[in-house]
Design a protein around this motif. Structure first.
Motif, mmCIF file in Angstrom:
data_model
loop_
_atom_site.group_PDB
_atom_site.id
_atom_site.type_symbol
_atom_site.label_atom_id
_atom_site.label_comp_id
_atom_site.label_asym_id
_atom_site.label_seq_id
_atom_site.Cartn_x
_atom_site.Cartn_y
_atom_site.Cartn_z
ATOM 1 N N VAL A 57 -4.377 15.495 -6.697
ATOM 2 C CA VAL A 57 -2.874 15.212 -6.414
ATOM 3 C C VAL A 57 -2.166 16.335 -5.698
ATOM 4 O O VAL A 57 -1.590 16.365 -4.642
ATOM 5 N N PRO A 58 -2.403 17.518 -6.224
ATOM 6 C CA PRO A 58 -1.732 18.576 -5.739
ATOM 7 C C PRO A 58 -2.321 19.017 -4.141
ATOM 8 O O PRO A 58 -1.498 19.176 -3.272
ATOM 9 N N VAL A 59 -3.364 18.796 -4.048
ATOM 10 C CA VAL A 59 -4.094 18.977 -2.642
ATOM 11 C C VAL A 59 -3.697 17.926 -1.747
ATOM 12 O O VAL A 59 -3.114 18.177 -0.657
ATOM 13 N N GLY A 60 -3.677 16.515 -2.266
ATOM 14 C CA GLY A 60 -3.268 15.601 -1.361
ATOM 15 C C GLY A 60 -1.747 15.596 -0.887
ATOM 16 O O GLY A 60 -1.319 15.496 0.300
ATOM 17 N N PHE A 61 -1.230 16.091 -1.928
ATOM 18 C CA PHE A 61 0.291 15.936 -1.671
ATOM 19 C C PHE A 61 0.972 17.053 -0.853
ATOM 20 O O PHE A 61 1.569 16.824 0.182
ATOM 21 N N MET A 62 0.215 18.248 -0.893
ATOM 22 C CA MET A 62 0.565 19.370 -0.032
ATOM 23 C C MET A 62 0.128 19.229 1.071
ATOM 24 O O MET A 62 0.805 19.611 2.325
ATOM 25 N N VAL A 86 -0.349 7.829 2.170
ATOM 26 C CA VAL A 86 0.780 6.963 1.694
ATOM 27 C C VAL A 86 1.721 8.038 1.506
ATOM 28 O O VAL A 86 3.101 7.587 1.900
ATOM 29 N N SER A 87 1.693 9.209 1.252
ATOM 30 C CA SER A 87 2.651 10.083 0.803
ATOM 31 C C SER A 87 3.133 10.739 2.353
ATOM 32 O O SER A 87 4.377 10.798 2.443
ATOM 33 N N GLU A 88 2.414 10.760 3.175
ATOM 34 C CA GLU A 88 2.889 11.230 4.472
ATOM 35 C C GLU A 88 3.749 10.173 5.055
ATOM 36 O O GLU A 88 4.776 10.480 5.846
ATOM 37 N N THR A 89 3.159 8.770 5.000
ATOM 38 C CA THR A 89 4.144 7.678 5.593
ATOM 39 C C THR A 89 5.453 7.855 4.679
ATOM 40 O O THR A 89 6.755 7.594 5.408
ATOM 41 N N GLY A 118 7.661 6.450 -2.898
ATOM 42 C CA GLY A 118 6.317 6.469 -1.911
ATOM 43 C C GLY A 118 5.362 7.330 -2.283
ATOM 44 O O GLY A 118 4.121 6.989 -2.593
ATOM 45 N N ILE A 119 5.550 8.398 -2.788
ATOM 46 C CA ILE A 119 4.602 9.565 -3.353
ATOM 47 C C ILE A 119 3.960 8.983 -4.658
ATOM 48 O O ILE A 119 2.790 9.217 -5.127
#
Length: 291
Positions: A89-94, A168-171, A206-207
């Motif tokens: 999650v941290p890697v994907g979110f950042m 999904v987070s980027e969208t 969304g996140i």
């Protein structure tokens, strides 16, 4: 004008009917799966005993006196999923924040297809690379007799959930109205402060949905985990061979029969309930935040 409206209304009615049918079919499939798992899984639970089945620490389904305790599988699935989420999650979110708000367009245009490519790689390929590269590296680094372990499973799962979380987070971040950020910048906030104090909170639902998808992918994965976790019914330990709920079903269903086969359906029922509880809990949390 009236003729145009008359043409549009039948089309709207047809599309509404199509959407209703699709939604109804989806609900029917969910109900069918639920009923099937309940009918197939309850007989074994009744015969073994709910407490012995859920909290038993030994699984020996082919022994002369078989034992069907799935507590090691449950704990392994929980530890593996939590570990993958903590890493992924941290890697994907950042990464999503970088692609949506920080990266130059040319760089984002290169990184984004790479993320999409990760999503298209089959599970067995992740498992094969993990088995050929990661497992020997872990065995050598930690001086273990066998590198196949919960640690390797966590690493592989963390990599596998990245595409869902990033996309999904980027969208969600891109969907934040630009007026929010412009107002923050006008008040004197820096770009990074605006991103993390305005854009991220605005895109929190969304996140959170991205995290839910990541959890679902981590819990439901089987093929890659069989290849890197060792597939031994041990109580979970970071550097020991373990078996997840999904791999327990996948590894024995082909030759199972009688009570053993029923017990595997019971494991699938437990996994199904586990996923449903997580989805309900996260959706309830999101609704409270919106309220």
């Amino acid at each position: 004008m009236n003729a145009t409206k008359q043409k549009i209304r039948p089309m709207e009615w047809i599309m509404n009917a199509v959407f209703f049918i699709c939604g109804f079919i989806a609900i029917v499939f969910v109900l069918f799966i639920s009923i099937y798992l309940i009918i197939s899984g309850l007989p074994a639970i009744r015969e073994i005993g709910l407490v012995d089945f859920l909290f038993g620490t030994e699984w020996a389904s082919t022994a002369a006196e078989p034992k069907f305790g799935i507590l090691p599988f449950i704990l392994t699935s929980i530890y593996g999923t939590c570990g993958a989420i903590l890493l992924g999650v941290p890697v994907g979110f950042m990464t999503a924040v970088f692609l949506a708000k920080v990266a130059p367009p040319k760089l984002a245009a290169v990184v984004r297809p790479a993320v999409d490519l990760l999503a298209g790689i089959p599970s067995v390929v992740y498992g094969l690379i993990g088995m050929m590269v990661l497992v020997p590296a872990v065995r050598k680094a930690f001086d273990l007799p066998d590198g196949a372990s919960l640690f390797c499973a966590i690493i592989v799962l963390a990599i596998m959930i990245l595409p869902s979380i990033i996309s999904v987070s980027e969208t969600a971040l891109k969907a934040v109205p630009p007026e929010y950020e412009e107002a923050s910048l006008a008040l004197g906030a820096t770009h990074i402060e605006t991103v993390f104090r305005v854009s991220v909170p605005a895109a929190s639902s969304g996140i959170a949905a991205a995290v839910v998808l990541g959890i679902g992918r981590a819990i439901g994965e089987a093929m890659a985990i069989i290849m890197v976790a060792g597939n031994v019914a041990n109580m979970p330990s970071l550097f020991s061979s373990v078996r997840f709920l999904t791999t327990a079903v996948a590894s024995e269903m082909a030759y199972a029969s009688g009570l053993q086969r029923q017990a595997l359906y019971s494991i699938a029922l437990v996994l199904f309930i586990f996923i449903m509880i997580i989805n309900i809990a996260l959706n309830t949390l999101l609704k409270r935040k919106k309220g």
